[in-house]
Every structure is written in structure tokens, then in C-alpha cells.
Design a protein around this motif. Structure first.
Motif: not given
Lengths: 267, 316
Positions: A180-190
Motif C-alpha cells: 500500500v505505502v510503497l506503490p503510493n510513494l513510488a513516483t515521488s521516490l523516483l
């Protein structure tokens, strides 16, 4: 208050933007100049041979390799540390929270030379010899804030009910983070990772204090700028560096542009 | 989906992973602590540790005969700082930082004002990108661009010849102190490069401050009979001030600490950052370099205190 800008304002704003961008155009122009010894303008002729000359230069390849390696590892470290910090500070309030967020911003808020000389003194006192890892240490430190800024903005906008729903459906904390958290964060982390890469790849001020005799690409350029050996080759490298930093910045912008927290507004 | 709701898992887990997971889920503060520990350790050890090392080194001194650092507490580096030659460097750097800040504010304001008030949709996005790209793009390349432009045989001289303003350029170069054989080796050159480098840092906070000014304030001011110029002076400008101060933190701080731009474009006299670099490098006098770098930290501490009073942090 009129809805249309006055001519004078348009002129000043336009001139300001031109001032910001025109100089870079000259760098590109000079990379094709046939003139070797001076910065003569307009260039007496145009050629693409300097790109071939630069391609053959082993010292440039070595510096480029070192820069890429440092940037990759520093970015990876910053991604882990910045995400952790964002996770801790995004929603929970605890004692010392303000101090920690200041601490994260500090390496980039203080002049680079302070960060540089500080690390240099610490290495001197602790008798740590300069190495690949001393460069990485410095870079990761000031890259944390970039990842942190991107991740924290995204986390604050992610609804906590998503996490609660995941837990209610039986997922444990780790599964919730993974699914849940990681997929949500993915683009911002990229986006954060790309900006961190660009920042590290291009960094010169801190690096001169932590590199010793090693040559990263910006240090190679700095040496050439102070004691020019083959100016056209330097121009080609400058164009290359410009392209390499532009791409991740643009990518980071497009990755986050649909959201309220556009990457890059704070460096 | 229905199957999972029917066989709802037990609330407490018995495996180690399950128990850790439950503990973290039920205690958000503990979770925050676990998360913050690695970055805190890193920054605390690497960064705060280094800053303390810097402070410690600044109180050491150097043995004049052996050239080695004497690890004994003393104020000799700070005394050396007060020597007239070194004070000159500090004054020169602070003056440059102040002038650069002033010029950046004046040049940045129209761009920020246009971007905040009039740019919409695609134009606004374009403005944002055009301001942000230079902020992140290669610092060295941007300094280098001005070496090309300001060189004696470069773009600027050519432009002056073409427009017949060569006497003006020569007049400027003939000025005492700030002039020189060519712009690329004069203080004017250094000044231009600094303004160019840091102006995006000034635009963004001013734009942010201006975007928070409600349109109704401007309408109210106009309704009450103020001419546009008056509205600008008495409503817009005061509300934009925190943004200007926030931007000035960056332009001032970055100019104070820069040692590369004045080395590439500018005369051979030193700025603060260059002394730090030379002292720690070729001169091998880390204590004096450390004492010198405490100066910008101290100046910035004062600057930040004043800025905080003026509400600059809300505009960041």
C-alpha cells in the motif's frame, strides 16, 4: 487591478528569463567552434570533431565512471534514509521532531563549503584516508533532504484510511508497507531519486574537500576551467554534463507534475 | 474478497514478525522512532559530528616550524582572523553578498510577479520549469558560460562592438577597483556570475509569497481609490517582503560560501571561501580554515534570527 500584465512587466520578466537561459546556449555553440586557443566570438568556423576527440579521452571516461558510481550509491543511500525520515516525520508528532527536520535540511542550508570543510576536519581528526567512500559519505548526506522533501509531501497527502483499510483486511505492517505505502510513494521516490542523482553527479564544492586525489567529472571540469588544456574538449564535456543533469530534472518534473507537490521547488 | 472477510485473521499474531508488526502498528511513536533512527544516526554522526570536528579544529593551532596541527585548545586561529588582510577578505565577501542579494531581489521580482499574478495554465508550467531548470542544472557549466561571455574576445565585447557601445564598456572597465583588463577578471564579472547563479533561489520564495496575496486585497485597495502603483507599494510589496527575505537567505549564504565562481571569473584577490579552500589545501592550515568557515556560520546565524523575526520562514 488590470487582468493583463503591463508591457514593462512582460519585458522585465521576459528579459529575466532570457538572462537565466541564454548563457547556456553559448556553451552549446562553443562546443562546435573550430577555435582552440581562445573564446573568440563569433566562432571562426564550426565542426563536430571535438565530440570525437572527447570520446577518445580516457581521463574523461574515468572521471565519468567515478561520478556515476558515486551518484548511484549516494542516491541509493539517500533513498533509504530519506524515506525512513519522511515516514517518521510525515504524521507522527514527537519530541524533537522540529530539530530533526532542521537537521535534515541543514547540509543544504549551510554553504557547501561549511559541509565540505567540516567533513574534511572530521576525516583529519579521525585519521580517515580519502577514498571512494569519503565522497559517497558527503554526497549521501546532502542528498537525503531531496528524497525526504519529495516523500514527505506525498505521505502527507496520502490518506491514513488507506493504511487502516489494509490493516483491517488482515495485512501486517510489513505487508501494508510493501503493498500500500510503497506503490503510493513510488513516483515521488523516483522523482526524488533522480533529483538526488542530478545533485550528486554535478556536485563540486563538497567533493573537492572529500575526494583527495580522485577526479570526478565536475572536478575534472574545474581543473580544466582553472588551467585550460584543450578548451574545445571542455566545452563538449560541459554540453554533456548539462544534458545529463537536464534529463533527470525534467523526468522528475513530469513524474510529479499532476500532483500538488511538484518535485524540485525546494533545493 | 468475500472469502477473506469471512475468515478474518486473528487480531494477535504469534510469530516474531507478527508480533513486531502488531507492536509497530499499535504504537505510532515507537514506529516513528524506529524509522527515524537510521537517518538520525547518519546525520548525527556524519554531519553534526563533522560540524563539531570543524569547531574543535578552529580552536587548535598550527606549529609554525613543523607545519603540523597542535591539538591544544587556544584562540590563535581566531586572533589571526582579525589581522587586517583577513578582515579585508571578510568585508569584501560580505559586501559582495549584500550587493548580489540586492540585485537578485530587483531582478527576480518582476519574474516572480508575472509568474504569480498573470501566468496561467501552460505558461505557468513553462515559467516553473524555466525557473527550476537552472536551479538544478550544472553549477560549473553555468559559471563556465560566463567565462565565455565575459572573455575579452568573447560575446560581450562583440556585442559592444556591433552596437557601438565599446567606449561604454571600456569606460566601465576603466573604473577603479571594480574594473579590470576584461570583465572576466573583474569584480563586476564575479558579481554578474553570482547574481546569475542564485537568482532562481530568489524567484521561487517571492513567487510563493505573492501567490498567497488574495486578489480581494488588491480589489479592495483599488476600490478605496489607490492607483495601481500605490496598491503595489502599500499592499503587494509589504506582503511579498517575507518572500524576499526568505530568498535573500539563500543568495546571501550561497555567496558567502562560494569559492569556485570567484576563482573562475574574477580578479586574483580572495573571497572568504577561497581562503578556506587554500588554507586547508596547499597551506595545510586546517585550524585557520576552520576558523574562517565559522565566520559564515556566525553571520548566517545572525541573519536567520533577523529573518525569522520578519516572518521569512513562513514563506519558504
Amino acid at each position: 487591478m488590470s487582468e493583463r500584465a503591463s508591457f514593462l512587466l512582460k519585458l522585465m520578466a521576459g528579459a529575466g528569463l532570457l538572462f537565466l537561459h541564454l548563457p547556456l546556449a553559448f556553451i552549446v555553440l562553443y562546443a562546435f567552434s573550430t577555435e582552440e586557443k581562445s573564446y573568440q566570438f563569433p566562432p571562426p568556423g564550426y565542426t563536430t570533431r571535438w565530440f570525437a576527440v572527447a570520446w577518445e579521452r580516457q581521463d574523461i571516461w574515468a572521471a565519468l565512471t567515478l561520478s556515476v558510481q558515486v551518484a548511484l550509491i549516494a542516491t541509493a543511500l539517500a533513498l533509504v534514509l530519506g524515506t525512513l525520515a519522511a515516514g517518521a516525520l510525515a504524521r507522527t508528532r514527537f519530541f524533537g521532531r522540529e530539530a530533526i527536520s532542521l537537521l535534515i535540511v541543514l547540509p543544504i542550508a549551510l554553504p557547501g563549503i561549511v559541509t565540505g570543510i567540516s567533513l574534511r576536519s572530521a576525516f583529519a581528526i579521525a585519521d580517515i584516508p580519502f577514498s571512494f567512500w569519503t565522497i559517497v559519505l558527503g554526497h549521501a548526506t546532502f542528498c537525503i533532504v531531496v528524497v525526504y522533501n519529495n516523500a514527505v509531501a506525498r505521505l502527507r497527502r496520502t490518506s491514513p484510511s488507506l493504511i487502516e483499510a489494509s490493516m483491517d483486511l488482515g495485512a501486517d505492517s510489513f505487508q501494508t508497507f510493501r503493498h500500500v505505502v510503497l506503490p503510493n510513494l513510488a513516483t515521488s521516490l523516483l522523482a526524488g531519486g533522480m533529483l538526488a542523482f542530478a545533485l550528486s553527479f554535478d556536485e563540486v564544492i563538497v567533493t573537492t574537500f572529500t575526494a583527495g586525489q580522485q577526479t570526478t567529472l565536475p572536478i575534472w571540469m574545474l581543473t580544466e576551467l582553472i588551467r585550460p588544456r584543450q578548451r574545445p574538449v571542455t566545452n563538449v564535456v560541459a554540453v554533456f554534463v548539462m544534458a545529463v543533469t537536464f534529463i533527470p530534472i525534467l523526468a522528475a518534473y513530469y513524474l510529479t507534475r499532476d500532483t500538488a507537490d511538484v518535485a524540485g521547488s525546494g533545493k | 474478497m468475500t472469502a477473506t472477510t469471512a475468515t478474518s485473521p486473528p487480531r494477535t499474531r504469534t510469530s516474531l514478525r507478527g508480533r513486531v508488526s502488531d507492536l509497530l502498528a499499535s504504537r505510532p511513536k515507537l514506529l516513528a522512532l524506529v524509522l527515524v533512527l537510521p537517518p538520525l544516526l547518519w546525520l548525527g554522526l556524519v554531519y553534526i559530528g563533522s560540524l563539531l570536528a570543524l569547531l574543535l579544529q578552529s580552536f587548535y593551532s598550527i606549529d609554525e616550524f613543523t607545519g603540523l596541527v597542535v591539538p591544544e585548545f587556544g584562540l590563535s586561529s581566531y586572533r589571526e582572523l582579525l589581522a587586517p588582510a583577513n578582515m579585508d577578505i571578510i568585508v569584501r565577501t560580505v559586501t559582495m553578498a549584500a550587493l548580489v542579494t540586492l540585485a537578485s531581489g530587483v531582478l527576480a521580482f518582476p519574474i516572480a510577479y508575472y509568474a504569480a499574478r498573470y501566468a496561467k495554465g501552460r505558461t505557468k508550467a513553462a515559467f516553473y520549469l524555466l525557473i527550476m531548470l537552472p536551479l538544478w542544472s550544472s553549477y560549473l557549466v553555468r559559471v563556465y558560460a560566463w567565462k565565455l561571455i565575459l572573455a575579452k574576445e568573447g560575446v560581450l565585447t562583440w556585442a559592444a562592438e556591433e552596437t557601438g557601445t565599446l567606449p561604454l564598456l571600456d569606460g566601465i572597465l576603466g573604473l577603479p577597483v571594480i574594473g579590470g583588463p576584461s570583465l572576466s577578471v573583474s569584480y563586476i564579472g564575479t558579481f554578474i556570475v553570482f547574481v546569475y547563479l542564485w537568482i532562481p533561489y530568489m524567484i521561487l520564495p517571492i513567487q510563493a509569497a505573492l501567490e498567497r496575496v488574495p486578489r480581494s486585497y488588491l480589489e479592495a485597495s483599488a476600490d478605496l481609490g489607490a492607483r495601481p502603483a500605490e496598491t503595489f507599494r502599500t499592499v503587494v510589496l509589504p506582503l511579498a517582503m517575507p518572500g524576499v527575505v526568505a530568498g535573500s537567505i539563500f543568495t546571501f549564504s550561497l555567496t558567502l560560501g562560494d569559492y569556485i565562481a570567484p576563482q573562475i571569473v574574477g580578479p586574483s584577490t580572495y573571497f572568504l571561501g577561497q581562503v578556506v579552500y587554500v588554507q586547508q589545501g596547499t597551506a595545510g592550515n586546517i585550524p585557520l580554515a576552520a576558523a574562517f568557515s565559522v565566520v559564515p556560520i556566525a553571520i548566517m546565524a545572525v541573519y536567520l534570527t533577523v529573518a525569522k523575526r520578519m516572518g521569512a520562514f513562513d514563506a519558504l
